[in-house]
Write a protein that holds these residues in place. Structure first.
Motif, PDB file in Angstrom:
ATOM      1  N   PHE A  63      44.384  29.441  43.582  1.00 45.76           N
ATOM      2  CA  PHE A  63      44.510  30.520  42.597  1.00 45.76           C
ATOM      3  C   PHE A  63      43.903  30.097  41.272  1.00 45.76           C
ATOM      4  O   PHE A  63      43.995  28.940  40.864  1.00 45.76           O
ATOM      5  CB  PHE A  63      45.988  30.887  42.395  1.00 45.76           C
ATOM      6  CG  PHE A  63      46.608  31.527  43.598  1.00 45.76           C
ATOM      7  CD1 PHE A  63      46.506  32.896  43.798  1.00 45.76           C
ATOM      8  CD2 PHE A  63      47.259  30.760  44.555  1.00 45.76           C
ATOM      9  CE1 PHE A  63      47.058  33.498  44.910  1.00 45.76           C
ATOM     10  CE2 PHE A  63      47.814  31.344  45.679  1.00 45.76           C
ATOM     11  CZ  PHE A  63      47.720  32.719  45.858  1.00 45.76           C
ATOM     12  N   LEU A  64      43.282  31.066  40.591  1.00 45.11           N
ATOM     13  CA  LEU A  64      42.662  30.809  39.308  1.00 45.11           C
ATOM     14  C   LEU A  64      42.849  32.008  38.402  1.00 45.11           C
ATOM     15  O   LEU A  64      43.232  33.101  38.845  1.00 45.11           O
ATOM     16  CB  LEU A  64      41.167  30.522  39.470  1.00 45.11           C
ATOM     17  CG  LEU A  64      40.318  31.637  40.108  1.00 45.11           C
ATOM     18  CD1 LEU A  64      39.021  31.822  39.328  1.00 45.11           C
ATOM     19  CD2 LEU A  64      39.992  31.275  41.559  1.00 45.11           C
TER      20      LEU A  64
ATOM     21  N   VAL B 212      48.273  28.211  37.745  1.00 46.34           N
ATOM     22  CA  VAL B 212      46.999  28.300  38.457  1.00 46.34           C
ATOM     23  C   VAL B 212      45.937  27.547  37.661  1.00 46.34           C
ATOM     24  O   VAL B 212      46.182  27.067  36.555  1.00 46.34           O
ATOM     25  CB  VAL B 212      46.576  29.775  38.655  1.00 46.34           C
ATOM     26  CG1 VAL B 212      47.686  30.563  39.329  1.00 46.34           C
ATOM     27  CG2 VAL B 212      46.181  30.419  37.329  1.00 46.34           C
ATOM     28  N   SER B 213      44.749  27.460  38.220  1.00 49.30           N
ATOM     29  CA  SER B 213      43.638  26.802  37.532  1.00 49.30           C
ATOM     30  C   SER B 213      43.140  27.692  36.397  1.00 49.30           C
ATOM     31  O   SER B 213      42.725  28.833  36.632  1.00 49.30           O
ATOM     32  CB  SER B 213      42.509  26.535  38.528  1.00 49.30           C
ATOM     33  OG  SER B 213      41.391  25.955  37.886  1.00 49.30           O
TER      34      SER B 213
ATOM     35  N   TRP C  54      34.825  35.256  35.089  1.00 44.40           N
ATOM     36  CA  TRP C  54      35.532  34.267  35.898  1.00 44.40           C
ATOM     37  C   TRP C  54      34.794  32.939  35.881  1.00 44.40           C
ATOM     38  O   TRP C  54      33.576  32.897  35.940  1.00 44.40           O
ATOM     39  CB  TRP C  54      35.648  34.738  37.348  1.00 44.40           C
ATOM     40  CG  TRP C  54      36.380  36.025  37.514  1.00 44.40           C
ATOM     41  CD1 TRP C  54      35.840  37.272  37.588  1.00 44.40           C
ATOM     42  CD2 TRP C  54      37.791  36.194  37.638  1.00 44.40           C
ATOM     43  NE1 TRP C  54      36.830  38.208  37.755  1.00 44.40           N
ATOM     44  CE2 TRP C  54      38.034  37.584  37.788  1.00 44.40           C
ATOM     45  CE3 TRP C  54      38.882  35.306  37.656  1.00 44.40           C
ATOM     46  CZ2 TRP C  54      39.313  38.117  37.934  1.00 44.40           C
ATOM     47  CZ3 TRP C  54      40.149  35.836  37.809  1.00 44.40           C
ATOM     48  CH2 TRP C  54      40.375  37.210  37.944  1.00 44.40           C
TER      49      TRP C  54
ATOM     50  N   GLY D 235      40.086  26.984  42.525  1.00 43.26           N
ATOM     51  CA  GLY D 235      41.463  27.212  42.125  1.00 43.26           C
ATOM     52  C   GLY D 235      42.408  26.075  42.461  1.00 43.26           C
ATOM     53  O   GLY D 235      42.079  25.128  43.166  1.00 43.26           O
ATOM     54  N   LYS D 236      43.596  26.219  41.939  1.00 48.72           N
ATOM     55  CA  LYS D 236      44.674  25.266  42.200  1.00 48.72           C
ATOM     56  C   LYS D 236      45.508  25.794  43.357  1.00 48.72           C
ATOM     57  O   LYS D 236      45.945  26.947  43.346  1.00 48.72           O
ATOM     58  CB  LYS D 236      45.542  25.127  40.944  1.00 48.72           C
ATOM     59  CG  LYS D 236      46.692  24.149  41.074  1.00 48.72           C
ATOM     60  CD  LYS D 236      47.476  24.086  39.765  1.00 48.72           C
ATOM     61  CE  LYS D 236      48.662  23.144  39.882  1.00 48.72           C
ATOM     62  NZ  LYS D 236      49.459  23.121  38.613  1.00 48.72           N
TER      63      LYS D 236
ATOM     64  N   ALA E  39      39.820  31.467  47.504  1.00 50.21           N
ATOM     65  CA  ALA E  39      40.277  31.436  46.114  1.00 50.21           C
ATOM     66  C   ALA E  39      40.621  32.858  45.681  1.00 50.21           C
ATOM     67  O   ALA E  39      39.866  33.791  45.957  1.00 50.21           O
ATOM     68  CB  ALA E  39      39.202  30.856  45.203  1.00 50.21           C
TER      69      ALA E  39
ATOM     70  N   GLY F 281      41.604  35.160  42.335  1.00 48.80           N
ATOM     71  CA  GLY F 281      41.656  35.254  40.885  1.00 48.80           C
ATOM     72  C   GLY F 281      42.638  36.327  40.449  1.00 48.80           C
ATOM     73  O   GLY F 281      42.644  37.429  40.995  1.00 48.80           O
TER      74      GLY F 281
END
Length: 211
Positions: A35-36, A66-67, A81, A86-87, A145, A147
Protein backbone atom coordinates in the motif's frame (compact mmCIF):
# COMPACT_ATOMS: atom_id res chain seq x y z
CA UNK A 1 -20.09 -9.04 -2.53
CA UNK A 2 -22.61 -9.44 0.29
CA UNK A 3 -21.22 -12.89 1.05
CA UNK A 4 -17.73 -11.47 1.32
CA UNK A 5 -18.85 -8.71 3.68
CA UNK A 6 -20.75 -11.31 5.71
CA UNK A 7 -17.65 -13.46 6.06
CA UNK A 8 -15.56 -10.43 6.90
CA UNK A 9 -17.98 -9.62 9.69
CA UNK A 10 -17.96 -13.21 10.90
CA UNK A 11 -14.17 -13.20 10.98
CA UNK A 12 -14.31 -10.60 13.75
CA UNK A 13 -16.15 -13.23 15.78
CA UNK A 14 -13.79 -16.04 14.84
CA UNK A 15 -15.87 -17.56 12.05
CA UNK A 16 -15.46 -18.21 8.33
CA UNK A 17 -12.31 -20.36 8.24
CA UNK A 18 -10.05 -20.63 5.24
CA UNK A 19 -10.81 -23.23 2.62
CA UNK A 20 -8.48 -26.20 2.31
CA UNK A 21 -5.47 -25.30 0.25
CA UNK A 22 -4.66 -27.36 -2.80
CA UNK A 23 -2.59 -26.89 -5.93
CA UNK A 24 -3.20 -23.43 -7.38
CA UNK A 25 -2.69 -21.66 -10.67
CA UNK A 26 0.11 -19.42 -9.41
CA UNK A 27 3.46 -20.08 -11.07
CA UNK A 28 5.18 -19.02 -7.83
CA UNK A 29 4.70 -19.64 -4.10
CA UNK A 30 3.12 -16.34 -3.01
CA UNK A 31 2.43 -12.80 -4.13
CA UNK A 32 2.97 -9.49 -2.38
CA UNK A 33 0.32 -6.93 -1.41
CA UNK A 34 1.56 -3.39 -0.74
CA UNK A 35 0.00 0.00 0.00
CA UNK A 36 1.11 3.53 -0.79
CA UNK A 37 -0.16 7.10 -0.62
CA UNK A 38 0.79 10.39 -2.32
CA UNK A 39 3.49 12.51 -0.66
CA UNK A 40 2.39 13.73 2.79
CA UNK A 41 -1.12 12.25 2.39
CA UNK A 42 -0.62 9.77 5.21
CA UNK A 43 -2.83 6.69 5.56
CA UNK A 44 -3.47 4.20 8.33
CA UNK A 45 -4.82 0.88 7.02
CA UNK A 46 -7.16 -0.75 9.52
CA UNK A 47 -7.53 -3.99 7.57
CA UNK A 48 -6.93 -5.48 4.13
CA UNK A 49 -8.67 -8.80 3.46
CA UNK A 50 -8.12 -10.91 0.36
CA UNK A 51 -10.32 -13.41 -1.48
CA UNK A 52 -8.53 -15.49 -4.12
CA UNK A 53 -9.95 -17.12 -7.26
CA UNK A 54 -10.60 -20.38 -5.36
CA UNK A 55 -12.72 -18.66 -2.74
CA UNK A 56 -10.10 -18.76 -0.01
CA UNK A 57 -10.12 -15.75 2.31
CA UNK A 58 -7.10 -14.25 4.00
CA UNK A 59 -7.70 -11.66 6.70
CA UNK A 60 -5.47 -8.84 7.95
CA UNK A 61 -3.13 -9.02 4.95
CA UNK A 62 -2.39 -5.34 5.46
CA UNK A 63 -2.43 -2.93 8.35
CA UNK A 64 -0.71 0.12 9.78
CA UNK A 65 1.07 2.91 7.98
CA UNK A 66 1.64 2.80 4.21
CA UNK A 67 4.56 3.90 2.05
CA UNK A 68 4.53 7.72 1.87
CA UNK A 69 7.26 10.26 1.11
CA UNK A 70 7.69 12.80 3.96
CA UNK A 71 10.72 15.05 3.35
CA UNK A 72 11.27 17.42 6.27
CA UNK A 73 12.03 20.40 4.00
CA UNK A 74 8.65 20.29 2.27
CA UNK A 75 10.22 19.39 -1.07
CA UNK A 76 7.72 16.61 -1.78
CA UNK A 77 4.76 16.99 -4.11
CA UNK A 78 1.41 15.49 -3.17
CA UNK A 79 0.14 15.72 -6.74
CA UNK A 80 0.15 12.37 -8.49
CA UNK A 81 1.67 9.07 -7.38
CA UNK A 82 5.22 8.10 -6.54
CA UNK A 83 6.58 4.98 -8.27
CA UNK A 84 6.84 2.36 -5.50
CA UNK A 85 5.38 -1.05 -4.79
CA UNK A 86 4.32 0.11 -1.35
CA UNK A 87 4.67 -1.12 2.18
CA UNK A 88 3.12 -4.53 2.71
CA UNK A 89 3.47 -8.26 3.13
CA UNK A 90 3.31 -11.54 1.22
CA UNK A 91 -0.01 -13.37 0.91
CA UNK A 92 1.27 -16.89 1.45
CA UNK A 93 -0.89 -19.82 0.36
CA UNK A 94 -3.21 -17.71 -1.78
CA UNK A 95 -3.99 -18.16 -5.45
CA UNK A 96 -4.39 -15.16 -7.75
CA UNK A 97 -6.54 -12.40 -6.19
CA UNK A 98 -10.25 -12.10 -6.98
CA UNK A 99 -11.34 -9.40 -4.51
CA UNK A 100 -9.63 -7.21 -1.94
CA UNK A 101 -11.45 -5.42 0.87
CA UNK A 102 -9.70 -2.42 2.44
CA UNK A 103 -10.73 -0.16 5.30
CA UNK A 104 -8.46 2.77 6.05
CA UNK A 105 -8.08 6.18 7.63
CA UNK A 106 -7.12 9.05 5.35
CA UNK A 107 -5.25 11.06 7.99
CA UNK A 108 -4.84 14.18 5.87
CA UNK A 109 -8.60 14.92 5.91
CA UNK A 110 -9.27 13.04 8.27
CA UNK A 111 -11.84 10.52 6.98
CA UNK A 112 -12.38 6.75 7.12
CA UNK A 113 -13.09 4.82 3.93
CA UNK A 114 -13.88 1.27 2.86
CA UNK A 115 -13.87 -0.41 -0.53
CA UNK A 116 -14.24 -3.83 -2.12
CA UNK A 117 -12.15 -4.03 -5.30
CA UNK A 118 -13.00 -6.70 -7.88
CA UNK A 119 -9.62 -7.50 -9.40
CA UNK A 120 -9.83 -7.51 -13.23
CA UNK A 121 -8.74 -10.51 -15.26
CA UNK A 122 -6.03 -8.40 -16.91
CA UNK A 123 -4.28 -8.08 -13.54
CA UNK A 124 -4.22 -11.85 -13.06
CA UNK A 125 -2.93 -12.35 -16.59
CA UNK A 126 -0.08 -9.90 -15.97
CA UNK A 127 0.75 -11.62 -12.67
CA UNK A 128 0.92 -15.00 -14.44
CA UNK A 129 3.09 -14.00 -17.42
CA UNK A 130 6.78 -14.81 -17.27
CA UNK A 131 8.93 -11.71 -17.70
CA UNK A 132 11.17 -11.49 -20.72
CA UNK A 133 13.83 -10.77 -19.71
CA UNK A 134 13.28 -11.75 -16.05
CA UNK A 135 14.29 -9.59 -13.08
CA UNK A 136 17.33 -10.62 -11.09
CA UNK A 137 15.14 -11.48 -8.08
CA UNK A 138 11.95 -12.68 -9.80
CA UNK A 139 10.59 -13.99 -13.08
CA UNK A 140 7.03 -12.69 -12.69
CA UNK A 141 5.02 -9.63 -11.73
CA UNK A 142 4.33 -11.06 -8.30
CA UNK A 143 3.41 -7.83 -6.50
CA UNK A 144 0.20 -5.82 -6.35
CA UNK A 145 0.37 -2.24 -5.09
CA UNK A 146 -2.71 -0.30 -4.01
CA UNK A 147 -2.69 3.48 -3.77
CA UNK A 148 -5.03 5.22 -1.30
CA UNK A 149 -5.64 8.96 -1.53
CA UNK A 150 -7.91 11.59 0.06
CA UNK A 151 -11.46 11.62 -1.25
CA UNK A 152 -11.50 7.81 -1.30
CA UNK A 153 -9.47 7.51 -4.51
CA UNK A 154 -8.10 3.99 -5.02
CA UNK A 155 -5.67 2.81 -7.71
CA UNK A 156 -4.03 -0.55 -8.27
CA UNK A 157 -0.90 -1.67 -10.09
CA UNK A 158 1.03 -4.88 -10.61
CA UNK A 159 4.78 -4.93 -10.77
CA UNK A 160 7.95 -6.98 -10.33
CA UNK A 161 11.12 -6.32 -8.37
CA UNK A 162 12.66 -4.51 -11.34
CA UNK A 163 9.76 -3.43 -13.53
CA UNK A 164 7.55 -0.38 -13.72
CA UNK A 165 4.09 -0.21 -12.16
CA UNK A 166 1.33 -1.27 -14.58
CA UNK A 167 -2.05 0.21 -13.69
CA UNK A 168 -4.80 -2.42 -13.59
CA UNK A 169 -7.73 -0.79 -11.79
CA UNK A 170 -9.27 2.37 -10.35
CA UNK A 171 -12.00 2.50 -7.74
CA UNK A 172 -13.92 4.93 -5.60
CA UNK A 173 -14.27 4.07 -1.93
CA UNK A 174 -17.25 4.93 0.24
CA UNK A 175 -17.11 6.65 3.60
CA UNK A 176 -17.17 4.24 6.53
CA UNK A 177 -20.22 5.44 8.51
CA UNK A 178 -18.88 4.00 11.77
CA UNK A 179 -15.80 6.19 11.55
CA UNK A 180 -12.27 5.18 12.59
CA UNK A 181 -11.73 1.76 14.15
CA UNK A 182 -15.38 0.83 13.40
CA UNK A 183 -16.57 3.42 15.89
CA UNK A 184 -14.56 2.05 18.81
CA UNK A 185 -12.27 5.09 19.22
CA UNK A 186 -14.99 7.74 19.75
CA UNK A 187 -13.98 9.44 16.49
CA UNK A 188 -10.27 9.63 17.28
CA UNK A 189 -7.91 8.98 14.35
CA UNK A 190 -4.35 7.74 14.19
CA UNK A 191 -1.99 10.71 14.46
CA UNK A 192 -0.83 12.83 11.52
CA UNK A 193 2.92 13.55 11.39
CA UNK A 194 4.27 17.07 11.79
CA UNK A 195 5.75 16.97 8.26
CA UNK A 196 2.36 16.13 6.75
CA UNK A 197 0.54 18.66 8.92
CA UNK A 198 2.90 21.47 7.90
CA UNK A 199 2.66 20.60 4.20
CA UNK A 200 -1.15 20.49 4.25
CA UNK A 201 -1.34 23.82 6.10
CA UNK A 202 0.85 25.42 3.41
CA UNK A 203 -0.41 23.69 0.26
CA UNK A 204 -3.75 22.11 1.07
CA UNK A 205 -4.94 18.76 -0.29
CA UNK A 206 -4.75 18.48 -4.12
CA UNK A 207 -8.07 16.71 -4.68
CA UNK A 208 -8.57 15.58 -8.26
CA UNK A 209 -4.86 15.03 -8.98
CA UNK A 210 -4.81 11.26 -8.42
CA UNK A 211 -7.27 10.10 -11.09
Amino acid sequence: MRALLFCLALSMLGGCAHADKGPGSLPYTYWRLGFLAPDYMEVWVETADVEDIRGQRFFKMGGGTVSVHLPNDGSGNATGWRETWGKGRYVNGADLPKRIYVRWQSLAEPQTYRVIVDIPERARQLMSERLDPPCQASEYREAMAIGLAPGGVVKGWVTSTCGKLIEVFQAQAEIEPKGPYEGLSEGEYYFLSEQAKTYIEQHGIPYGSWQ
